[in-house]
Structure formats: C-alpha cells, structure tokens
Design an enzyme around this catalytic site. Structure first.
Site, PDB file in Angstrom:
ATOM      1  N   LYS A   1     -45.447 -12.022  74.528  1.00 50.76           N
ATOM      2  CA  LYS A   1     -46.253 -12.725  74.100  1.00 50.76           C
ATOM      3  C   LYS A   1     -46.035 -14.160  74.128  1.00 50.76           C
ATOM      4  O   LYS A   1     -45.090 -14.430  74.571  1.00 50.76           O
ATOM      5  CB  LYS A   1     -46.285 -12.358  72.462  1.00 50.76           C
ATOM      6  CG  LYS A   1     -46.606 -11.073  71.762  1.00 50.76           C
ATOM      7  CD  LYS A   1     -46.568 -11.209  70.255  1.00 50.76           C
ATOM      8  CE  LYS A   1     -46.783  -9.912  69.472  1.00 50.76           C
ATOM      9  NZ  LYS A   1     -48.370  -9.599  69.556  1.00 50.76           N
TER      10      LYS A   1
ATOM     11  N   GLU B   1     -47.156  -1.540  70.735  1.00 49.20           N
ATOM     12  CA  GLU B   1     -46.007  -0.932  70.352  1.00 49.20           C
ATOM     13  C   GLU B   1     -45.969  -0.393  69.154  1.00 49.20           C
ATOM     14  O   GLU B   1     -45.661   0.787  68.899  1.00 49.20           O
ATOM     15  CB  GLU B   1     -44.609  -1.736  70.124  1.00 49.20           C
ATOM     16  CG  GLU B   1     -44.121  -2.765  69.066  1.00 49.20           C
ATOM     17  CD  GLU B   1     -45.426  -3.609  68.636  1.00 49.20           C
ATOM     18  OE1 GLU B   1     -46.094  -4.002  69.573  1.00 49.20           O
ATOM     19  OE2 GLU B   1     -45.568  -4.143  67.529  1.00 49.20           O
TER      20      GLU B   1
ATOM     21  N   LYS C   1     -45.158   0.301  59.286  1.00 46.13           N
ATOM     22  CA  LYS C   1     -44.906   0.082  60.610  1.00 46.13           C
ATOM     23  C   LYS C   1     -43.721  -1.004  60.498  1.00 46.13           C
ATOM     24  O   LYS C   1     -43.735  -1.821  59.641  1.00 46.13           O
ATOM     25  CB  LYS C   1     -45.956  -0.598  61.475  1.00 46.13           C
ATOM     26  CG  LYS C   1     -45.434  -1.645  62.483  1.00 46.13           C
ATOM     27  CD  LYS C   1     -46.638  -1.980  63.215  1.00 46.13           C
ATOM     28  CE  LYS C   1     -46.241  -3.008  64.452  1.00 46.13           C
ATOM     29  NZ  LYS C   1     -47.306  -3.764  65.292  1.00 46.13           N
TER      30      LYS C   1
ATOM     31  N   ARG D   1     -48.451   1.228  67.650  1.00 49.15           N
ATOM     32  CA  ARG D   1     -49.099   2.693  67.385  1.00 49.15           C
ATOM     33  C   ARG D   1     -48.394   3.797  67.922  1.00 49.15           C
ATOM     34  O   ARG D   1     -48.572   4.850  67.759  1.00 49.15           O
ATOM     35  CB  ARG D   1     -50.488   2.402  68.211  1.00 49.15           C
ATOM     36  CG  ARG D   1     -50.398   1.935  69.635  1.00 49.15           C
ATOM     37  CD  ARG D   1     -51.651   1.677  70.086  1.00 49.15           C
ATOM     38  NE  ARG D   1     -52.054   0.104  69.606  1.00 49.15           N
ATOM     39  CZ  ARG D   1     -53.227  -0.562  69.979  1.00 49.15           C
ATOM     40  NH1 ARG D   1     -53.983   0.062  71.006  1.00 49.15           N
ATOM     41  NH2 ARG D   1     -53.563  -1.688  69.548  1.00 49.15           N
TER      42      ARG D   1
ATOM     43  N   ASP E   1     -41.583  -8.533  67.088  1.00 52.86           N
ATOM     44  CA  ASP E   1     -42.278  -8.012  68.266  1.00 52.86           C
ATOM     45  C   ASP E   1     -42.424  -9.148  69.247  1.00 52.86           C
ATOM     46  O   ASP E   1     -43.272  -9.975  68.765  1.00 52.86           O
ATOM     47  CB  ASP E   1     -43.647  -7.528  67.703  1.00 52.86           C
ATOM     48  CG  ASP E   1     -44.600  -7.191  68.570  1.00 52.86           C
ATOM     49  OD1 ASP E   1     -44.190  -6.742  69.763  1.00 52.86           O
ATOM     50  OD2 ASP E   1     -45.693  -6.929  68.314  1.00 52.86           O
TER      51      ASP E   1
ATOM     52  N   ASP F   1     -46.982  -4.525  74.410  1.00 51.31           N
ATOM     53  CA  ASP F   1     -47.124  -5.106  73.178  1.00 51.31           C
ATOM     54  C   ASP F   1     -48.069  -4.486  72.192  1.00 51.31           C
ATOM     55  O   ASP F   1     -48.118  -4.524  71.102  1.00 51.31           O
ATOM     56  CB  ASP F   1     -47.970  -6.539  73.544  1.00 51.31           C
ATOM     57  CG  ASP F   1     -47.900  -7.400  72.322  1.00 51.31           C
ATOM     58  OD1 ASP F   1     -47.035  -7.112  71.324  1.00 51.31           O
ATOM     59  OD2 ASP F   1     -48.581  -8.583  72.283  1.00 51.31           O
TER      60      ASP F   1
ATOM     61  N   ASP G   1     -43.492  -8.439  61.401  1.00 53.14           N
ATOM     62  CA  ASP G   1     -44.210  -7.257  61.967  1.00 53.14           C
ATOM     63  C   ASP G   1     -43.689  -5.884  61.267  1.00 53.14           C
ATOM     64  O   ASP G   1     -43.919  -4.785  61.670  1.00 53.14           O
ATOM     65  CB  ASP G   1     -44.191  -7.199  63.595  1.00 53.14           C
ATOM     66  CG  ASP G   1     -45.281  -6.509  64.255  1.00 53.14           C
ATOM     67  OD1 ASP G   1     -46.249  -6.472  63.496  1.00 53.14           O
ATOM     68  OD2 ASP G   1     -44.960  -6.279  65.199  1.00 53.14           O
TER      69      ASP G   1
HETATM   70  N1  BES Z   1     -47.897  -6.867  65.868  1.00 54.01           N
HETATM   71  C1  BES Z   1     -48.894  -7.056  66.630  1.00 54.01           C
HETATM   72  C2  BES Z   1     -50.508  -7.279  66.038  1.00 54.01           C
HETATM   73  C3  BES Z   1     -50.554  -8.788  65.317  1.00 54.01           C
HETATM   74  C4  BES Z   1     -51.017  -9.907  65.767  1.00 54.01           C
HETATM   75  C5  BES Z   1     -50.026  -8.819  63.783  1.00 54.01           C
HETATM   76  C6  BES Z   1     -50.921 -11.010  65.101  1.00 54.01           C
HETATM   77  C7  BES Z   1     -50.293 -10.151  63.108  1.00 54.01           C
HETATM   78  C8  BES Z   1     -50.557 -10.980  63.607  1.00 54.01           C
HETATM   79  C9  BES Z   1     -49.329  -6.075  67.519  1.00 54.01           C
HETATM   80  O1  BES Z   1     -48.170  -5.230  67.845  1.00 54.01           O
HETATM   81  C10 BES Z   1     -49.788  -6.478  68.748  1.00 54.01           C
HETATM   82  O2  BES Z   1     -49.308  -7.125  69.578  1.00 54.01           O
HETATM   83  N2  BES Z   1     -50.953  -5.940  69.082  1.00 54.01           N
HETATM   84  C11 BES Z   1     -51.796  -6.276  70.038  1.00 54.01           C
HETATM   85  C12 BES Z   1     -52.627  -5.221  70.949  1.00 54.01           C
HETATM   86  C13 BES Z   1     -52.971  -5.175  72.095  1.00 54.01           C
HETATM   87  C14 BES Z   1     -51.898  -5.428  73.187  1.00 54.01           C
HETATM   88  C15 BES Z   1     -53.804  -3.935  72.512  1.00 54.01           C
HETATM   89  C16 BES Z   1     -52.849  -7.341  69.676  1.00 54.01           C
HETATM   90  O3  BES Z   1     -53.514  -7.227  68.747  1.00 54.01           O
HETATM   91  O4  BES Z   1     -53.012  -8.275  70.707  1.00 54.01           O
HETATM   92 ZN    ZN Z   2     -46.480  -5.302  66.597  1.00 52.44          ZN
HETATM   93 MN    MN Z   3     -47.231  -5.944  69.791  1.00 50.31          MN
END
Ligand code: BES
Ligand code: ZN
Ligand code: MN
Length: 500
Positions: free
Chosen positions: A278, A350, A266, A352, A271, A348, A289
């Site tokens: 966020k 994104e 990834k 996947r 992000d 967010d 990220d």
């Molecule tokens: N990059 C983030 C996940 C992340 C969070 C990595 C904290 C490292 C530390 C990912 O893109 C994300 O935002 N995931 C969301 C998914 C949700 C919206 C279903 C999450 O984990 O909240």
């Molecule tokens: Zn992310």
């Molecule tokens: Mn995200």
C-alpha cells in the site's frame, strides 16, 4: 466505570452534576426548568433561553445555589428518535467529563412518542453514556490528568409511578451496561498497535476473556493450520515473522444439538498490502484491519454476560499481511480449505482469502447461519462513506433481520446485489477463482463479497463490509475517532431478538 440506578427522589441523590434532557420548545423548556428546581430542591441561578433552546446539537452547564445542572437538547418533541436520545446523553456526559466530574446523574427520558418500552430507553441511554466516555489512553505516560474522569453514572427517574417501572429500568440499565462495555472492549482491541497485538497475542487475549466469561477458545497455529489444509490463511500469513492463527470460540447457551450461529471476523492485525504494498500515507490505519475480529470478541463479551440461549461460534482468521522473502506473490496459486484453488492477483486483497477458509470451516458445522464482519474493501467507503455498513447475502430473511437490527441500533446496514454478472468478474483463467479478477476494479465491494460467497456451503449467510464504519476519522457524539466498535451492538441486537 460504575453504572447504577438510584430510585430515590433526585434531591436525595449525591452527584457532582445532574443531567436533564430537554425539548426544543420555549414553553416545555420553561416548565422543565421549574420542574428541575422542584425535583432537585434547588434554585437555578440564571439561564437565558438564548443560551440554550433545546436543539438536538446543544448542551449547556448551568448552576443553582448548590448544584451543577447539565441541560442537553433533544430537539423538537414530535421529532424525537432514539438516536437523538443517544446523542443528547453522549453530549451531556462528555460535558460533565470536560468539567472533570467524577459522578454524574442522568435522568431517564420519559416520552410516549418514542413508542419504545422503558427498558429499551434505559438501555439505549446507558449504552450511549458508556460509549461517549471512551478514551484510548493506555500508552499516554506524560499527561497529568486522566482523559475520562467520570467514575460513576447514576440514572434516576422522575416517573411518578416509578414503582411500576423500576424493574424494567433496572433491567435496561443492566443490559445497556454490558453492551456498552463490550463496545469498549472491541474498540480497545481495534486501537491496539500491531507491534503489541499480532495474531498470537490476539489469540491469547481471547483465551483470557474466554476463561473469564466461560466460553471455549482454541487457537490453531501454523502447524495445525497445515494439517487442516487452511491454505488461504497460511498463504497470507506466511510472509510475517508473526505467524497466522485461526481462533475458534464456542459458547453453548442453547440446547445441545441446536445449530450454532457462526460469526466470522477478519483479523488482519496489520495490512501492509504485502508484496502489492500500500502507499505509506494512511497505512497506520491498517492496524485496525482486525475490527471484524474485535466485533466478534465484543459480541462474545455481550452474549455470554447476557446469557443468551444460543449456541454461538466465533471464527477469527488472524494474520499480519507483510511483504518479505517468504511472502505470497501476485500470480501465486494456492489451495483453500474448501479445495478450491485461488489465484492471488493482488496480495492486498488478503481479507477475502483468509475469510474464505473460515467461512468454509464454519459452513461445515452445519450452522443456523453465518455472519461475517470484515474491513474488506476501500470501495465501500468510496461508494457509501462512513455512515453505513454494506451487506451481501444469499438469504433475504436473515438479511432483513440484520437490516432491522441496524435500524434499531443505528449501526445501519445497506444491501448490495449479488447478481451473476458480478460473479463472472472473479472467474479466472489459471485457477478456480481469482481474489482480484476484474482489473478495472469496478464494483470493488461487490466483487469482494462475491468471492466470499463462493466459499459458503449451503447455509444462510450475510457478509458485512465494515471498512467504512469500523474506523472513524473524526469524533462524533458517541463514536470516537479511530476504532468505533461497530458490529457489537448490531449483532448483539440480532441475537437478543432471536435468543433472549
Ligand atoms: N483492509 C483493506 C480494505 C480497507 C481499506 C479497509 C481502507 C479500511 C480502509 C483490504 O485488505 C484491501 O486492501 N482491499 C483492497 C482490495 C483490492 C486490492 C481489490 C482495496 O480496497 O483497495
Ligand atoms: Zn485488509
Ligand atoms: Mn488489503
């Protein structure tokens, strides 16, 4: 950093400090101090066993009439593990660095109880020393002193039948040095701020490394992504002025026609969450990220220099996830590279969406297997903290190989289930699949993995969620704060086991 092996007796080696690894045992320690005096042909000026008892958290600098000696604790002899060796080495070289030393000599551990061949021990020690001496200080302009003063690490050995082992030790140091530096490379990329490292710049850096290491790199920009039908990467990437890329790396170390191993990383260089933005607290960490991508680059650094007999493909979908007039919006429905439609419930989620395209693209190469590394979900941190990478798979043999590599490298991996009840959670009323589904947000890590699973086409696959392990918020013995470079040792170990 120069890494060498000196076969001379230790008293003939020129060094600013000498590191000895010691057990937590009064008798062994007393004997070791005597031994150090003989080996270095010197006289220790003073140490009390109250100051240093050899515990696996201790490190101490002591002086002799003409030398600096660093003692680092391994803990109890019958409880020794490779991880304790790593940590003891790390503490020792950091101690040397605290004293602004330039050249440090480190003893190779000899211990039957480790049940590891001497090349493995030498490799592990080398990796640990290099990993411990890392600083991301390229943007510091005001400090007078370098954060890392050590320029050379020389390993030495007190084996009495050294002749017999020298070749193995040398080989271990060579391998460890390549892998340790590959970890640095991944950390450097991970720590780079997103104003410097955006998708195009990531592609350029990889092209440069490809030239240097002898692997092919292609970077598909927006117009090519459109022709290819990479709807997922485009949808997430189009909100930023810094356009998206799919970066493809190919190293042919195996036989012609051998099915490749595909590693997908990834590569979200920042992000923000996009329109589903966020909260601002902690958002700066989202420059990391792209640590999955960084791990893939690190693996290529290692594999190409180790000349493994594998056909290896790296795939990095890279985007900047930004809000803006052109950004994807919650509720939008897009067509992925696979042909499946995705309703984007939350911009967010994104990672996947871009990985889906890369995973399908990789599947169509008829690979031996696909391994993806992604900072995919915050939920993995909630569930299991920062000490473990979570895995999901469609193939337990492949998964077991990865789990074993996790044990060997201490980049530990823990499996989560892929039961059908979880798959239902991403079913969608308006499209083939939802990137969010499950409004209750339960089982967030598994849901992310189940989404990816739908884009794997008939090949063994392991998904590694490194959101907990790729970014550290504290300094460990050999794991620094911020980008850790996790995945490089894990995947390189897996590939070495199979393709050395
Ligand atoms: N990059 C983030 C996940 C992340 C969070 C990595 C904290 C490292 C530390 C990912 O893109 C994300 O935002 N995931 C969301 C998914 C949700 C919206 C279903 C999450 O984990 O909240
Ligand atoms: Zn992310
Ligand atoms: Mn995200």
């Amino acid at each position: 950093m120069k890494i060498t092996f000196d076969k001379s007796p230790a008293n003939k080696i020129k060094s600013d400090a000498f590191v000895f690894l010691c057990y937590e045992d009064k008798d062994l320690l007393t004997a070791e101090l005597k031994n150090i005096e003989t080996t270095l042909n010197t006289e220790i000026l003073g140490i009390t066993l109250e100051d240093f008892s050899g515990r696996d958290t201790e490190v101490e600098i002591i002086y002799s009439n003409d030398k600096r000696i660093i003692l680092s604790g391994l803990g109890k002899k019958d409880e020794l593990t490779l991880e304790k060796v790593r940590k003891a080495c790390a503490r020792a070289v950091k101690k040397a660095n605290d004293y602004k030393i330039e050249k440090v000599a480190v003893e190779i551990v000899q211990d039957e109880s480790l049940k590891r061949t001497i090349d493995v021990i030498a490799k592990v020690q080398t990796e640990a020393c290099i990993m411990a001496l890392y600083a991301f200080d390229k943007y510091i302009t005001t400090a007078k002193e370098k954060r890392i003063t050590i320029e050379e690490i020389t390993f030495f050995s007190e084996f009495n039948n050294l002749k017999k082992f020298a070749k193995q030790i040398e080989e271990g140091i060579k391998v460890g040095s390549i892998i340790g530096k590959a970890v640095h490379c991944a950390r450097d990329l991970g720590n780079e701020p997103s104003n410097v490292l955006y998708p195009e710049e990531l592609a350029n850096r990889i092209k440069k490394l490809g030239k240097q290491r002898g692997y092919a790199v292609r970077a598909f920009a927006m117009n090519e992504l459109q022709k290819m039908g990479m709807g997922g990467i485009i949808a997430i990437g189009k909100g930023s002025k810094n356009g998206p890329y799919l970066i493809e790396m190919k190293y042919n170390g195996g036989k012609k026609g051998d099915a490749p191993v595909v590693v997908v990383g990834k590569g979200v260089t920042f992000d923000s969450g996009g329109i589903s933005i966020k909260p601002s607290a902690g958002m700066e960490a989202m420059k990391m990220d792209m640590c999955g991508a960084a791990a893939v680059v690190g693996v290529f650094e290692a594999v190409t220099q180790l000349k493994l007999k594998v056909n290896l493909v790296g795939l990095i979908p890279s985007v900047e996830n930004m809000p803006g007039g052109n950004a994807i919006k919650p509720g939008d429905i897009i067509k992925s590279y696979s042909g499946k439609t995705i309703e984007v419930g939350n911009t967010d989620a994104e990672g996947r969406v871009i990985l889906a395209d890369a995973i399908t693209y990789g599947s169509r190469m008829k690979p031996n297997c696909i391994i993806d590394l992604a900072t995919l979900t915050g939920a993995t941190v909630v569930a299991l903290g920062h000490f473990v990478t979570t895995a999901m798979t469609n193939n337990s043999d492949l998964k077991n190989e990865i789990i074993e590599s996790g044990q060997a490298t201490y980049e530990r991996v823990w499996e989560l289930p892929t039961w059908m009840e979880y798959d239902k959670l991403i079913d969608c009323d308006n499209a083939d699949v939802s990137n969010m589904g499950n409004p209750a947000r339960t089982a967030g890590t598994i849901v992310g993995g189940m989404f990816l699973k739908r884009f794997v086409e008939n090949c063994p696959w392991v998904h590694l969620d490194i959101a907990g392990t790729a970014m550290s918020n504290s300094t460990g013995d050999y794991i620094p704060k911020y980008a850790t470079g996790v995945g490089v040792r894990l995947i390189t170990h897996f590939l070495r086991k199979r393709y050395s």
